[in-house]
Design a protein around this motif. Structure first.
Motif, mmCIF file in Angstrom:
data_model
loop_
_atom_site.group_PDB
_atom_site.id
_atom_site.type_symbol
_atom_site.label_atom_id
_atom_site.label_comp_id
_atom_site.label_asym_id
_atom_site.label_seq_id
_atom_site.Cartn_x
_atom_site.Cartn_y
_atom_site.Cartn_z
ATOM 1 N N PRO A 479 34.342 39.474 37.526
ATOM 2 C CA PRO A 479 34.935 38.309 36.507
ATOM 3 C C PRO A 479 34.665 38.198 35.057
ATOM 4 O O PRO A 479 35.334 37.778 34.156
ATOM 5 N N LYS A 483 38.751 39.359 34.519
ATOM 6 C CA LYS A 483 39.004 38.282 34.938
ATOM 7 C C LYS A 483 40.419 38.077 34.243
ATOM 8 O O LYS A 483 41.389 37.317 35.160
ATOM 9 N N ALA A 486 42.660 39.489 37.449
ATOM 10 C CA ALA A 486 42.639 38.795 38.725
ATOM 11 C C ALA A 486 43.499 37.580 38.450
ATOM 12 O O ALA A 486 44.364 37.125 39.107
ATOM 13 N N LYS A 487 43.705 36.941 37.256
ATOM 14 C CA LYS A 487 44.621 35.949 36.793
ATOM 15 C C LYS A 487 45.964 36.414 37.035
ATOM 16 O O LYS A 487 46.872 35.659 37.550
ATOM 17 N N GLU A 497 43.036 33.486 46.544
ATOM 18 C CA GLU A 497 41.627 33.761 46.306
ATOM 19 C C GLU A 497 40.635 33.331 47.159
ATOM 20 O O GLU A 497 40.807 32.103 47.639
ATOM 21 N N TYR A 499 36.958 33.859 47.122
ATOM 22 C CA TYR A 499 35.585 33.480 46.470
ATOM 23 C C TYR A 499 35.830 33.887 44.799
ATOM 24 O O TYR A 499 36.217 34.710 44.594
ATOM 25 N N ARG A 500 35.096 32.984 44.358
ATOM 26 C CA ARG A 500 34.810 33.265 42.826
ATOM 27 C C ARG A 500 33.467 32.351 42.220
ATOM 28 O O ARG A 500 33.321 31.447 41.981
ATOM 29 N N ARG A 501 32.424 33.424 42.502
ATOM 30 C CA ARG A 501 31.165 33.082 41.771
ATOM 31 C C ARG A 501 30.422 34.254 41.554
ATOM 32 O O ARG A 501 29.861 34.892 42.332
ATOM 33 N N ILE A 504 34.496 38.084 42.263
ATOM 34 C CA ILE A 504 36.107 37.467 42.449
ATOM 35 C C ILE A 504 36.549 38.498 43.723
ATOM 36 O O ILE A 504 36.752 39.633 43.799
#
Length: 516
Positions: A479, A483, A486-487, A497, A499-501, A504
């Motif tokens: 991320p 980032k 991914a967007k 998506e 998972y994201r924390r 990603i």
């Protein structure tokens, strides 16, 4: 400084008086020993405080030490334990079947052993011990080598931030910092007072050759000592020649490994790969900036002292500074070697230009008040840093994310994974069943220049670069650096998506993929 390589040093470099750094002998009474220790703290107050600051800074953010090389070290150590020394890659898709020379096998076993016995906390403890030992040895070596407290303090102040920054990551390289300091100290002392003890440099090179790829630097320093020995004039040539010949042949010891002559190709690919400097950040040339300003200042100081105080640096010491400086300019990852070399070798030369008014007895009591609490405060902070649960150190690598990847992969046996190198070996360590299903990992020496280029283009979102993920059903992205990538990927309806924390994880249509 290069001009000084043409002249030999005809006499041992004078050592300033009062440079001994040590504690009283055991025969003294307890009160006498306590007084002597307090006096020592008074004399070395600034060095004690600087060293304490270094250790505190080193342990201030231990989770930040965990990176791609950390998981690579553990994963490959386990690979050696489970399957023996590897010769061909079976872990990734892009490098599948390619020759894999795991030169760092012994270092990986050390760290994996610490990880298996005591978890991530144990591995971090080994790293911290090696780095603190290296800095402590460098300071002691500088003092023993003739540097006054004053000059060692100034050089330490200018170097320890860069040393910390250059050695922050938990990886195999941490193990060889103490070896570098001991080796350079041994060779530098021999250049002033020759003795047979210099032969201890040879087993150090052999050990290093099985721990980390920077063993080429160790062998180069030993060979430099052999060459400089030939140019010395204080002893007959026939007395110097046998020892010089043995030391000059030190590069041959790089082959003292289970891989033998196969290492020739490994070092050629590692050291002369133009794609590294072009696509891998830490292999790029060192540019002037805020972070590298101390390095450039120390480099200028070294060049000036080599000319101004020539008699205080032996031919070998000048050569060692020059070699480490050139390496540091060629690759940012090598800056740390020059900074350590400067810390050991430059203080004795710096004393030639600084005034002698430094140690004022009137301030001894103030120095004691400053230095005596420093070790206890440092120990208290370090103990606190190691008191957290294991999950705290790996908070940037949540188990929930790796379990999600493994679960999805188990549900889809043909699915392959395109992961940022930061996470590839972490996934392989947590879930060995993913062997052969991940696109690539941090072993960039196994990738072609075209593959490295495609990775960079993918992160820069260059048109057409997304095709590199075609055929990979799971994407595991960083991320911080990916980032926006991914967007852009999620803007299409074929991806979602999971998972994201800190990590990603993206599921996309497709399964089996081909090499890049």
């Amino acid at each position: 400084m290069a001009e000084q390589l043409d002249a030999a040093v005809s006499a041992p470099v004078p050592v300033s008086p009062g440079t001994a750094i040590g504690f009283p002998r055991g025969g003294a009474s307890v009160p006498a020993r306590a007084t002597a220790v307090a006096d020592w703290f008074g004399r070395e107050a600034f060095l004690v405080v600087l060293f304490a600051i270094y250790v505190v800074g080193l342990t201030w953010n231990l989770p930040g030490h965990i990176a791609s090389d950390t998981w690579m070290t553990f994963a490959y150590g386990r690979e050696v334990v489970a399957h023996g020394l590897p010769h061909h890659d079976l872990l990734t898709v892009w490098a599948h079947g390619r020759t894999w020379i795991d030169q760092q096998w012994l270092g990986q076993l050390v760290f994996y052993g610490a990880y298996a016995l005591a978890g991530i906390r144990g591995a971090i403890a080994v790293q911290t011990l090696c780095l603190t030992a290296a800095m402590a040895l460098a300071i002691v070596a500088a003092r023993r080598h003739g540097g006054s407290t004053r000059s060692v303090t100034w050089i330490t102040l200018g170097s320890f931030l860069v040393v910390a920054w250059g050695s922050w990551t938990l990886r195999v390289q941490s193990l060889v910092f103490p070896l570098f300091v001991v080796l350079l100290w041994l060779l530098a002392e021999d250049s002033r007072r020759p003795s047979r003890r210099v032969l201890f440099a040879l087993p150090i090179v052999v050990l290093w050759a099985n721990v980390h790829g920077t063993a080429f630097l160790a062998s180069a320093l030993v060979a430099l000592r052999g060459l400089s020995m030939l140019l010395e004039r204080d002893r007959p040539l026939r007395a110097r020649l046998p020892m010089a010949a043995v030391l000059t042949a030190a590069p041959a010891l790089l082959l003292a490994s289970p891989y033998g002559f196969s290492l020739v190709g490994y070092y050629h690919k590692l050291l002369l790969n133009p794609a590294f400097s072009k696509y891998v950040t830490e292999w790029a040339p060192t540019k002037l900036g805020i972070a590298t300003a101390p390095f450039y200042l120390l480099a200028l100081l070294a060049a000036w002292l080599a000319g101004r105080c020539r008699s205080r640096l032996t031919l070998f010491e000048q050569s060692a500074l020059l070699v480490t400086l050139v390496l540091a300019l060629l690759a940012i990852r090598s800056v740390v070697w020059f900074m350590l070399a400067a810390l050991i070798l430059l203080p004795a030369a710096l004393d030639g230009v600084l005034s002698s008014h430094w140690d004022n007895p009137r301030y001894r009591h103030l120095n004691k008040l400053l230095a005596l609490p420093a070790p206890f405060i440092c120990a208290w902070i370090v103990a606190g840093a190691f008191s957290h649960p294991s999950s705290w150190y790996t908070r940037d690598f949540p188990a929930t994310a790796s379990n999600q990847v493994a679960r999805t992969a188990a549900e889809n046996p043909g699915l392959r994974i395109f992961a940022n190198e930061r996470y590839a070996d972490w996934l392989l360590l947590d879930h060995p069943e993913l062997r052969g299903r991940i696109a690539f990992d941090a072993r960039f020496e196994l990738l072609t220049a075209r593959q490295l280029k495609r990775i960079v283009e993918f992160r820069l979102r260059i048109e057409g670069s997304r095709s590199v993920t075609r055929g990979y059903g799971l994407l595991v992205l960083d991320p911080t650096s990916e980032k926006k990538v991914a967007k852009g990927l999620l803007a299409t309806g074929s991806r979602r998506e999971l998972y994201r924390r800190h990590v990603i994880v993206i599921r996309q249509d497709g399964g089996r993929g081909s090499g890049a």
